[in-house]
Design a protein around this motif. Structure first.
Motif, PDB file in Angstrom:
ATOM      1  N   GLN A  44       0.826  -1.202   0.000  1.00  0.00           N
ATOM      2  CA  GLN A  44       0.000   0.000   0.000  1.00  0.00           C
ATOM      3  C   GLN A  44       0.867   1.262   0.000  1.00  0.00           C
ATOM      4  O   GLN A  44       0.544   2.239  -0.685  1.00  0.00           O
ATOM      5  N   GLU A  45       1.956   1.252   0.741  1.00  0.00           N
ATOM      6  CA  GLU A  45       2.871   2.394   0.756  1.00  0.00           C
ATOM      7  C   GLU A  45       3.517   2.600  -0.610  1.00  0.00           C
ATOM      8  O   GLU A  45       3.684   3.734  -1.058  1.00  0.00           O
ATOM      9  N   ILE A  46       3.873   1.507  -1.280  1.00  0.00           N
ATOM     10  CA  ILE A  46       4.481   1.602  -2.610  1.00  0.00           C
ATOM     11  C   ILE A  46       3.477   2.162  -3.610  1.00  0.00           C
ATOM     12  O   ILE A  46       3.806   3.057  -4.404  1.00  0.00           O
ATOM     13  N   GLN A  51       1.558   6.843  -6.840  1.00  0.00           N
ATOM     14  CA  GLN A  51       0.506   7.825  -7.147  1.00  0.00           C
ATOM     15  C   GLN A  51       0.979   9.237  -6.825  1.00  0.00           C
ATOM     16  O   GLN A  51       0.700  10.177  -7.564  1.00  0.00           O
ATOM     17  N   LYS A  52       1.705   9.390  -5.720  1.00  0.00           N
ATOM     18  CA  LYS A  52       2.236  10.695  -5.330  1.00  0.00           C
ATOM     19  C   LYS A  52       3.162  11.244  -6.415  1.00  0.00           C
ATOM     20  O   LYS A  52       3.093  12.422  -6.769  1.00  0.00           O
ATOM     21  N   ILE A  53       4.009  10.387  -6.961  1.00  0.00           N
ATOM     22  CA  ILE A  53       4.936  10.819  -8.014  1.00  0.00           C
ATOM     23  C   ILE A  53       4.175  11.217  -9.272  1.00  0.00           C
ATOM     24  O   ILE A  53       4.462  12.256  -9.873  1.00  0.00           O
ATOM     25  N   ILE A  54       3.205  10.423  -9.648  1.00  0.00           N
ATOM     26  CA  ILE A  54       2.412  10.749 -10.843  1.00  0.00           C
ATOM     27  C   ILE A  54       1.680  12.076 -10.626  1.00  0.00           C
ATOM     28  O   ILE A  54       1.635  12.921 -11.528  1.00  0.00           O
ATOM     29  N   ASP A  55       1.157  12.289  -9.432  1.00  0.00           N
ATOM     30  CA  ASP A  55       0.499  13.561  -9.117  1.00  0.00           C
ATOM     31  C   ASP A  55       1.491  14.720  -9.201  1.00  0.00           C
ATOM     32  O   ASP A  55       1.158  15.788  -9.717  1.00  0.00           O
ATOM     33  N   GLY A 107      12.528  16.155  -6.447  1.00  0.00           N
ATOM     34  CA  GLY A 107      12.946  15.426  -5.254  1.00  0.00           C
ATOM     35  C   GLY A 107      12.641  13.938  -5.301  1.00  0.00           C
ATOM     36  O   GLY A 107      12.647  13.267  -4.274  1.00  0.00           O
ATOM     37  N   ILE A 108      12.400  13.430  -6.493  1.00  0.00           N
ATOM     38  CA  ILE A 108      12.071  12.007  -6.636  1.00  0.00           C
ATOM     39  C   ILE A 108      13.334  11.161  -6.565  1.00  0.00           C
ATOM     40  O   ILE A 108      13.365  10.121  -5.909  1.00  0.00           O
ATOM     41  N   ILE A 109      14.376  11.601  -7.247  1.00  0.00           N
ATOM     42  CA  ILE A 109      15.659  10.909  -7.202  1.00  0.00           C
ATOM     43  C   ILE A 109      16.739  11.899  -6.783  1.00  0.00           C
ATOM     44  O   ILE A 109      16.564  13.111  -6.907  1.00  0.00           O
ATOM     45  N   THR A 110      17.841  11.357  -6.272  1.00  0.00           N
ATOM     46  CA  THR A 110      18.984  12.191  -5.898  1.00  0.00           C
ATOM     47  C   THR A 110      20.259  11.541  -6.422  1.00  0.00           C
ATOM     48  O   THR A 110      20.367  10.309  -6.461  1.00  0.00           O
ATOM     49  N   GLU A 111      21.202  12.379  -6.797  1.00  0.00           N
ATOM     50  CA  GLU A 111      22.500  11.885  -7.262  1.00  0.00           C
ATOM     51  C   GLU A 111      23.234  11.364  -6.042  1.00  0.00           C
ATOM     52  O   GLU A 111      23.274  12.006  -5.000  1.00  0.00           O
ATOM     53  N   MET A 112      23.833  10.186  -6.153  1.00  0.00           N
ATOM     54  CA  MET A 112      24.409   9.550  -4.968  1.00  0.00           C
ATOM     55  C   MET A 112      25.926   9.391  -4.995  1.00  0.00           C
ATOM     56  O   MET A 112      26.508   9.007  -3.990  1.00  0.00           O
ATOM     57  N   LYS A 119      27.504   9.258 -13.061  1.00  0.00           N
ATOM     58  CA  LYS A 119      26.639   9.471 -11.904  1.00  0.00           C
ATOM     59  C   LYS A 119      25.603   8.357 -11.787  1.00  0.00           C
ATOM     60  O   LYS A 119      25.167   7.786 -12.773  1.00  0.00           O
ATOM     61  N   LYS A 120      25.227   8.119 -10.551  1.00  0.00           N
ATOM     62  CA  LYS A 120      24.139   7.188 -10.251  1.00  0.00           C
ATOM     63  C   LYS A 120      23.099   7.957  -9.450  1.00  0.00           C
ATOM     64  O   LYS A 120      23.435   8.817  -8.641  1.00  0.00           O
ATOM     65  N   TYR A 121      21.857   7.595  -9.682  1.00  0.00           N
ATOM     66  CA  TYR A 121      20.753   8.282  -9.030  1.00  0.00           C
ATOM     67  C   TYR A 121      19.974   7.284  -8.178  1.00  0.00           C
ATOM     68  O   TYR A 121      19.754   6.151  -8.582  1.00  0.00           O
ATOM     69  N   LEU A 122      19.551   7.757  -7.015  1.00  0.00           N
ATOM     70  CA  LEU A 122      18.898   6.906  -6.032  1.00  0.00           C
ATOM     71  C   LEU A 122      17.455   7.352  -5.827  1.00  0.00           C
ATOM     72  O   LEU A 122      17.182   8.532  -5.621  1.00  0.00           O
ATOM     73  N   PHE A 123      16.566   6.393  -5.859  1.00  0.00           N
ATOM     74  CA  PHE A 123      15.158   6.601  -5.548  1.00  0.00           C
ATOM     75  C   PHE A 123      14.992   6.254  -4.075  1.00  0.00           C
ATOM     76  O   PHE A 123      14.518   5.195  -3.692  1.00  0.00           O
ATOM     77  N   ARG A 124      15.424   7.164  -3.216  1.00  0.00           N
ATOM     78  CA  ARG A 124      15.563   6.933  -1.779  1.00  0.00           C
ATOM     79  C   ARG A 124      14.246   6.569  -1.083  1.00  0.00           C
ATOM     80  O   ARG A 124      14.203   5.661  -0.259  1.00  0.00           O
ATOM     81  N   GLU A 125      13.186   7.266  -1.407  1.00  0.00           N
ATOM     82  CA  GLU A 125      11.917   7.037  -0.708  1.00  0.00           C
ATOM     83  C   GLU A 125      11.426   5.598  -0.889  1.00  0.00           C
ATOM     84  O   GLU A 125      10.925   4.970   0.040  1.00  0.00           O
ATOM     85  N   TYR A 126      11.625   5.069  -2.075  1.00  0.00           N
ATOM     86  CA  TYR A 126      11.233   3.686  -2.359  1.00  0.00           C
ATOM     87  C   TYR A 126      12.108   2.705  -1.572  1.00  0.00           C
ATOM     88  O   TYR A 126      11.611   1.772  -0.960  1.00  0.00           O
TER      89      TYR A 126
END
Length: 135
Positions: A44-46, A51-55, A107-112, A119-126
């Motif tokens: 449910q959190e995923i 949905q939050k990202i699409i919004d 703020g969806i991804i951040t460079e890590m 560069k690599k990007y991280l989807f931290r919230e997921y």
């Protein structure tokens, strides 16, 4: 079962020595229910995060078919590079960079890596949701 390891072994020994199957089966079924409830909460959190990202993409007028496809991609591969985006989405390098920039701005991804190249990007919230679900 790891959380209640002592109880698990105690009940297993009671089965072994006294044939007390009922308590062990009930304990086991409670464990299955607990794990299932936690898995459902994680799912449910995923779904909510997606949905939050699409919004966010719609609200920021940054939505496009490629942005939605990139959203799907980062849920499959939460650590990603521009060449991976380029290859997976069948797009050119500049479009992939532009999309990464948009996702960073939102703020969806951040460079890590802290590097200028490769560069690599991280989807931290997921990742945080997944880690919390594995505790």
């Amino acid at each position: 079962m790891k959380r209640h390891q002592d109880r698990y072994y105690q009940l297993l020994n009671e089965v072994r020595y006294d044939g007390a199957w009922e308590m062990w089966v009930l304990f086991f079924l409670q464990g299955i229910q607990e794990i299932s409830d936690e898995a459902l909460k994680t799912v449910q959190e995923i779904i909510s995060l997606k949905q939050k990202i699409i919004d966010q993409l719609h609200t920021g007028e940054k939505t496009s078919l490629l942005a939605i496809r990139l959203t799907d991609l980062i849920f499959k591969s939460p650590i990603i590079t521009v060449p991976q985006i380029q290859e997976s989405l069948h797009t050119n390098r500049q479009t992939a960079y532009d999309m990464v920039h948009t996702f960073e701005e939102l703020g969806i991804i951040t460079e890590m890596t802290g590097k200028k190249r490769y560069k690599k990007y991280l989807f931290r919230e997921y990742i945080e949701i997944i880690e919390k679900g594995c505790e």
